[in-house]
Write a protein that holds these residues in place. Structure first.
Motif, PDB file in Angstrom:
ATOM      1  N   MET A   1       0.834  -1.205   0.000  1.00 43.60           N
ATOM      2  CA  MET A   1       0.000   0.000   0.000  1.00 43.60           C
ATOM      3  C   MET A   1       0.864   1.248   0.000  1.00 43.60           C
ATOM      4  N   SER A   2       1.943   1.204   0.789  1.00 36.14           N
ATOM      5  CA  SER A   2       2.770   2.403   0.936  1.00 36.14           C
ATOM      6  C   SER A   2       3.447   2.798  -0.375  1.00 36.14           C
ATOM      7  N   ILE A   3       3.710   1.815  -1.245  1.00 36.06           N
ATOM      8  CA  ILE A   3       4.320   2.178  -2.536  1.00 36.06           C
ATOM      9  C   ILE A   3       3.246   2.308  -3.616  1.00 36.06           C
ATOM     10  N   ASP A   4       1.978   2.196  -3.198  1.00 35.94           N
ATOM     11  CA  ASP A   4       0.861   2.358  -4.107  1.00 35.94           C
ATOM     12  C   ASP A   4       0.901   1.317  -5.238  1.00 35.94           C
ATOM     13  N   ALA A   5       1.221   0.079  -4.844  1.00 36.82           N
ATOM     14  CA  ALA A   5       1.232  -1.007  -5.834  1.00 36.82           C
ATOM     15  C   ALA A   5      -0.216  -1.421  -6.085  1.00 36.82           C
ATOM     16  N   ARG A   6      -0.746  -1.066  -7.253  1.00 39.11           N
ATOM     17  CA  ARG A   6      -2.177  -1.245  -7.491  1.00 39.11           C
ATOM     18  C   ARG A   6      -2.531  -2.631  -7.999  1.00 39.11           C
ATOM     19  N   THR A   7      -1.585  -3.306  -8.639  1.00 35.30           N
ATOM     20  CA  THR A   7      -1.963  -4.562  -9.303  1.00 35.30           C
ATOM     21  C   THR A   7      -1.476  -5.801  -8.559  1.00 35.30           C
ATOM     22  N   LEU A   8      -0.596  -5.613  -7.579  1.00 35.53           N
ATOM     23  CA  LEU A   8      -0.007  -6.790  -6.928  1.00 35.53           C
ATOM     24  C   LEU A   8      -0.818  -7.244  -5.725  1.00 35.53           C
ATOM     25  N   ASN A   9      -0.951  -8.554  -5.600  1.00 30.89           N
ATOM     26  CA  ASN A   9      -1.584  -9.126  -4.420  1.00 30.89           C
ATOM     27  C   ASN A   9      -0.511  -9.422  -3.378  1.00 30.89           C
ATOM     28  N   ALA A  10      -0.893  -9.296  -2.110  1.00 34.67           N
ATOM     29  CA  ALA A  10       0.077  -9.606  -1.049  1.00 34.67           C
ATOM     30  C   ALA A  10      -0.002 -11.092  -0.714  1.00 34.67           C
ATOM     31  N   TYR A  11       0.684 -11.908  -1.512  1.00 31.97           N
ATOM     32  CA  TYR A  11       0.799 -13.331  -1.178  1.00 31.97           C
ATOM     33  C   TYR A  11       1.876 -13.466  -0.100  1.00 31.97           C
ATOM     34  N   THR A  12       1.637 -14.320   0.891  1.00 33.06           N
ATOM     35  CA  THR A  12       2.625 -14.435   1.970  1.00 33.06           C
ATOM     36  C   THR A  12       2.952 -15.895   2.311  1.00 33.06           C
ATOM     37  N   ASP A  13       4.189 -16.073   2.719  1.00 37.41           N
ATOM     38  CA  ASP A  13       4.701 -17.382   3.121  1.00 37.41           C
ATOM     39  C   ASP A  13       5.573 -17.132   4.360  1.00 37.41           C
ATOM     40  N   ALA A  14       4.878 -16.875   5.482  1.00 35.49           N
ATOM     41  CA  ALA A  14       5.593 -16.451   6.695  1.00 35.49           C
ATOM     42  C   ALA A  14       6.509 -17.541   7.242  1.00 35.49           C
TER      43      ALA A  14
END
Lengths: 318, 166
Positions: free
Chosen positions: B101-114
């Motif tokens: 959000m902070s870099i205003d990435a409009r098309t990327l999903n936040a996929y995570t692998d903690a």
């Protein structure tokens, strides 16, 4: 940014089964041991308690062997000729044999104990850094005496690790100590870091060679072991090392510091790190809110640091 | 696990100074699952039928943060039924989302692998690492380090992968 690195833990979880089987016991034992990490040969301080125990056991077997031989000789050749009773002849031999058995058992127990302990490693070398645990105990290990330990990180060119405040990104190097009762580790005495700009980010850390010293407090509760009288310390260190990419690395270190003699091999290294510590200002600064303005006043700064906007240096670098 | 083969097994594709290693033969990947931005489990296999550019990153990795806007721009240019950038963070979901959000990435999903499982499964030891995967879920090549993902060279690499017969 996140304050913890789940990756370190995850890697440990995944990799601990690999640990005993990797041929490179000095390198950071991670899942990378199977892939990209190469374990460079490194000058390693190694103390092999096994060797010592084996030597002692061997000597004792030899001594006991000669005792047995004498004891048998004594019985076989003297009994028919002498008029002494069985008991008076037999008892020294039985005593010697018993003593030998006890000694051998004690010896093998010692050897097994020594074998169960991991080898003492104070150096871990990866493709990107060489890390060594150093000690500075010029007055030995006694309650009230100054005692420092520290991890010296020697980075390969272009690589850096991070300060306690890693900046916009990055992760601080972390230590987990295992110390004997009565010995407590303080916080890392971080030397002043350098700034590493990447894009519009500013990060703080170290390149080249840096020592991260930690004071050890020895309380009267500390009792040096009867054998050797050393202070044995263990450290698990985790550091994130970055260039155009980042690699979380870790290492396990162990060191024995002689309790009753001076350890001052690395005095220069420690002194250089103490010299590079930030110094408290002569007088405290003030922060106050003046209407819609936040006014920060810090007296006694060097001339080149005065009257400069805090954000200006970063903007200039972009 | 696909092991990096002999040097003859790939060609180097120059993306503005960074070498993307394009394998001579596609390599099988082991199954990998992670979370999408809603917390639901997704797996690499769910993307079959699409060419994907899988970027393994973390918020604590300065070069990863630096390259993310370019990945977002690449995704904005090429995202379709045939292609997606999958940015897989090693962070917990909250910091990963906050950063995007902070870099205003409009098309990327936040996929995570903690848990960092991707590192072992994909045989990745550095972040950022980016893997190009074909429609059948096979690895076409990979690169470690920050790349100019919206450059002509990177777009050509993606378009080339899209041209491959299914």
């Amino acid at each position: 940014m996140s304050t913890s690195n789940p990756l370190f833990g995850a890697r440990l979880l995944v990799t601990s089964p690999i640990l005993p089987f990797t041929p490179c016991r000095n390198a950071t034992q991670t899942l990378y041991a199977t892939s990209h990490f190469r374990c460079a040969s490194s000058p390693v301080h190694t103390i092999l308690p096994m060797d010592l125990a084996a030597f002692l056991a061997g000597s004792l077997i030899a001594i006991c062997g000669s005792f047995f031989k004498n004891a048998f000789k004594h019985e076989r050749f003297k009994r028919p000729m002498s008029g002494k009773t069985e008991i008076s002849r037999g008892s020294p031999a039985v005593f010697v044999r018993l003593a030998c058995v006890v000694l051998l058992l004690a010896c093998s127990a010692l050897a097994m104990r020594a074998e169960a302990q991991p080898l003492l490693r104070s150096v871990v070398t990866t493709e990107r850094a060489r890390a060594e645990l150093l000690a500075h105990a010029p007055e030995g290990v006694e309650p009230g005496k100054t005692l420092w330990v520290g991890l010296q990180l020697a980075h390969q060119p272009d690589w850096h690790t991070y300060w306690k405040n890693s900046g916009d990104s990055g992760l601080p190097t972390q230590f987990t100590w295992t110390l004997p009762p009565g010995v407590e580790a303080g916080e890392i005495a971080w030397p002043i870091p350098k700034k590493y700009p990447i894009g519009n980010l500013a990060n703080y850390g170290y390149s080249g060679t840096v020592l991260l010293p930690v004071p050890l407090t020895v309380t009267p509760r500390f009792k040096p072991s009867l054998l050797g009288g050393d202070l044995e310390i263990k450290l698990k260190a985790q550091w994130l090392i970055c260039r155009k990419e980042c690699v979380p690395e870790e290492g396990e270190f162990a060191l024995k510091i002689p309790a009753r003699s001076s350890t001052a091999l690395h005095t220069d290294v420690f002194n250089a790190s103490f010299q590079a510590q930030p110094r408290p200002l002569a007088s405290a600064g003030t922060v106050r809110i003046d209407g819609s303005t936040l006014k920060v006043s810090v007296p006694g700064l060097p001339a080149r640091r005065e009257a400069r906007c805090l954000g200006s240096s970063r903007r200039r670098r972009r | 696990m696909p092991k990096p083969a002999a040097s003859a097994g790939y060609t180097k594709i120059d993306i503005e100074g960074l070498h993307f290693l394009r394998w001579a033969q596609p390599r099988q990947l082991r199954p990998l699952s992670f979370k999408d931005s809603t917390g639901a489990r997704v797996s690499l296999a769910d993307f079959q039928g699409k060419v994907i550019l899988l970027n393994v990153w973390a918020t604590w990795c300065p070069p990863c943060r630096e390259e993310m806007p370019a990945l977002d721009r690449l995704n904005a240019k090429r995202q379709s039924a045939d292609f997606a950038v999958v940015a897989l963070s090693l962070d917990a979901p909250a910091p990963a989302k906050a950063f995007l959000m902070s870099i205003d990435a409009r098309t990327l999903n936040a996929y995570t692998d903690a848990e960092g499982m991707a590192l072992q499964v994909l045989d990745v030891s550095t972040v950022p690492s980016t893997i190009l995967i074909d429609r059948r879920g096979r690895e076409l090549g990979r690169v470690s380090g920050t790349a100019a993902w919206d450059s002509d060279a990177a777009l050509a690499l993606i378009d080339d992968a899209l041209k491959e017969p299914i």
